[in-house]
Design a protein around this motif. Structure first.
Motif, mmCIF file in Angstrom:
data_model
loop_
_atom_site.group_PDB
_atom_site.id
_atom_site.type_symbol
_atom_site.label_atom_id
_atom_site.label_comp_id
_atom_site.label_asym_id
_atom_site.label_seq_id
_atom_site.Cartn_x
_atom_site.Cartn_y
_atom_site.Cartn_z
ATOM 1 N N VAL A 4 22.215 39.767 42.716
ATOM 2 C CA VAL A 4 23.361 39.406 43.530
ATOM 3 C C VAL A 4 24.362 40.554 43.467
ATOM 4 O O VAL A 4 24.352 41.359 42.536
ATOM 5 N N MET A 5 25.210 40.623 44.473
ATOM 6 C CA MET A 5 26.248 41.648 44.521
ATOM 7 C C MET A 5 27.591 40.956 44.554
ATOM 8 O O MET A 5 27.790 40.007 45.311
ATOM 9 N N PHE A 6 28.514 41.416 43.718
ATOM 10 C CA PHE A 6 29.846 40.831 43.651
ATOM 11 C C PHE A 6 30.855 41.964 43.668
ATOM 12 O O PHE A 6 30.717 42.947 42.935
ATOM 13 N N THR A 7 31.865 41.846 44.513
ATOM 14 C CA THR A 7 32.939 42.829 44.596
ATOM 15 C C THR A 7 34.232 42.159 44.166
ATOM 16 O O THR A 7 34.541 41.060 44.624
ATOM 17 N N GLY A 8 34.987 42.810 43.303
ATOM 18 C CA GLY A 8 36.249 42.219 42.867
ATOM 19 C C GLY A 8 37.033 43.186 42.008
ATOM 20 O O GLY A 8 36.646 44.341 41.812
ATOM 21 N N ARG A 9 38.151 42.685 41.492
ATOM 22 C CA ARG A 9 39.009 43.471 40.605
ATOM 23 C C ARG A 9 38.947 42.902 39.197
ATOM 24 O O ARG A 9 38.837 41.693 39.025
ATOM 25 N N LEU A 10 39.011 43.771 38.200
ATOM 26 C CA LEU A 10 38.956 43.331 36.815
ATOM 27 C C LEU A 10 40.193 42.513 36.473
ATOM 28 O O LEU A 10 41.324 42.941 36.746
ATOM 29 N N ALA A 11 39.971 41.346 35.886
ATOM 30 C CA ALA A 11 41.066 40.456 35.505
ATOM 31 C C ALA A 11 41.813 40.988 34.291
ATOM 32 O O ALA A 11 43.004 40.738 34.128
ATOM 33 N N ALA A 12 41.133 41.723 33.433
ATOM 34 C CA ALA A 12 41.717 42.292 32.212
ATOM 35 C C ALA A 12 40.885 43.508 31.814
ATOM 36 O O ALA A 12 39.830 43.765 32.397
ATOM 37 N N ASP A 13 41.353 44.242 30.824
ATOM 38 C CA ASP A 13 40.583 45.370 30.320
ATOM 39 C C ASP A 13 39.253 44.874 29.752
ATOM 40 O O ASP A 13 39.198 43.789 29.173
ATOM 41 N N ALA A 23 29.374 45.476 26.827
ATOM 42 C CA ALA A 23 30.685 45.452 27.476
ATOM 43 C C ALA A 23 30.772 44.178 28.306
ATOM 44 O O ALA A 23 29.813 43.805 28.981
ATOM 45 N N VAL A 24 31.914 43.512 28.232
ATOM 46 C CA VAL A 24 32.130 42.262 28.957
ATOM 47 C C VAL A 24 33.443 42.356 29.707
ATOM 48 O O VAL A 24 34.444 42.833 29.165
ATOM 49 N N PHE A 25 33.428 41.926 30.964
ATOM 50 C CA PHE A 25 34.663 41.845 31.737
ATOM 51 C C PHE A 25 34.509 40.789 32.820
ATOM 52 O O PHE A 25 33.414 40.331 33.109
ATOM 53 N N ARG A 26 35.621 40.399 33.402
ATOM 54 C CA ARG A 26 35.630 39.375 34.449
ATOM 55 C C ARG A 26 36.139 39.997 35.738
ATOM 56 O O ARG A 26 37.171 40.656 35.750
ATOM 57 N N LEU A 27 35.384 39.793 36.822
ATOM 58 C CA LEU A 27 35.794 40.239 38.146
ATOM 59 C C LEU A 27 36.343 39.054 38.925
ATOM 60 O O LEU A 27 35.778 37.964 38.897
ATOM 61 N N LEU A 28 37.445 39.269 39.631
ATOM 62 C CA LEU A 28 38.053 38.251 40.480
ATOM 63 C C LEU A 28 38.077 38.733 41.916
ATOM 64 O O LEU A 28 38.322 39.915 42.184
ATOM 65 N N LEU A 41 40.845 32.029 44.258
ATOM 66 C CA LEU A 41 40.193 33.113 43.535
ATOM 67 C C LEU A 41 38.839 32.652 43.024
ATOM 68 O O LEU A 41 38.700 31.530 42.542
ATOM 69 N N VAL A 42 37.858 33.525 43.137
ATOM 70 C CA VAL A 42 36.531 33.284 42.597
ATOM 71 C C VAL A 42 36.314 34.344 41.529
ATOM 72 O O VAL A 42 36.609 35.515 41.732
ATOM 73 N N GLY A 43 35.808 33.933 40.373
ATOM 74 C CA GLY A 43 35.591 34.874 39.290
ATOM 75 C C GLY A 43 34.178 34.821 38.768
ATOM 76 O O GLY A 43 33.496 33.800 38.888
ATOM 77 N N VAL A 44 33.739 35.919 38.200
ATOM 78 C CA VAL A 44 32.415 35.989 37.588
ATOM 79 C C VAL A 44 32.533 36.824 36.310
ATOM 80 O O VAL A 44 33.206 37.856 36.284
ATOM 81 N N ASN A 45 31.904 36.328 35.247
ATOM 82 C CA ASN A 45 31.844 37.069 33.990
ATOM 83 C C ASN A 45 30.679 38.041 34.059
ATOM 84 O O ASN A 45 29.561 37.660 34.380
ATOM 85 N N GLY A 61 37.137 54.549 31.902
ATOM 86 C CA GLY A 61 37.947 54.488 33.100
ATOM 87 C C GLY A 61 38.266 53.132 33.663
ATOM 88 O O GLY A 61 39.155 53.034 34.493
ATOM 89 N N LEU A 62 37.567 52.074 33.260
ATOM 90 C CA LEU A 62 37.848 50.772 33.849
ATOM 91 C C LEU A 62 38.941 50.055 33.072
ATOM 92 O O LEU A 62 38.978 50.096 31.853
ATOM 93 N N GLY A 63 39.815 49.419 33.811
ATOM 94 C CA GLY A 63 40.890 48.634 33.214
ATOM 95 C C GLY A 63 41.305 47.552 34.173
ATOM 96 O O GLY A 63 40.792 47.443 35.298
ATOM 97 N N GLN A 64 42.231 46.763 33.733
ATOM 98 C CA GLN A 64 42.732 45.670 34.562
ATOM 99 C C GLN A 64 43.172 46.209 35.921
ATOM 100 O O GLN A 64 43.871 47.199 36.016
#
Length: 118
Positions: A4-13, A23-28, A41-45, A61-64
């Motif tokens: 699957v493909m998901f596009t979003g912004r990182l909720a936190a660092d 590495a773990v992050f959440r995209l919104l 808002l839809v989020g995915v871990n 380079g990735l951050g909130q």
């Protein structure tokens, strides 16, 4: 297994292990507004097990606020909740990661660090 493909912004660092093994992050992603006029808002871990990707891209380079496209497969992960009950959660295991937009705060910090090093 389907990707699957998901596009979003990182909720936190991102949270990254010391050895860069995980590495773990959440995209919104904003999906319009609901009937009450509030943003939906839809989020995915997301989880990455790739040491190279974790060390060279995610940690550096990735951050909130960064915008990214993640391609991967959904898996169910079992865990014990704080109250001791067993639960499951869906995670998107990253196969590919493309950064679309770096967070503004990161750009400022990185350019400040570059100037200080010069």
């Amino acid at each position: 297994m389907q990707n699957v493909m998901f596009t979003g912004r990182l909720a936190a660092d991102p949270q990254i292990t010391d050895d860069f093994g995980k590495a773990v992050f959440r995209l919104l992603e904003s999906r319009g507004v609901d009937n009450a006029g509030k943003d939906r808002l839809v989020g995915v871990n997301c989880v990455s097990w790739s040491k190279g990707l974790n060390e060279k891209v995610i940690a550096r380079g990735l951050g909130q606020g960064c915008e990214a496209v993640v391609i991967g497969a959904f898996i169910d992960t079992a865990y014990a909740a704080k109250n001791g009950t067993e639960r499951t959660a869906k995670e998107l295991v990253i196969n590919r990661l493309t950064v679309l937009d770096w967070a503004e705060d990161r750009d400022i910090q990185d350019s400040s660090a570059d100037r200080a090093a010069a």
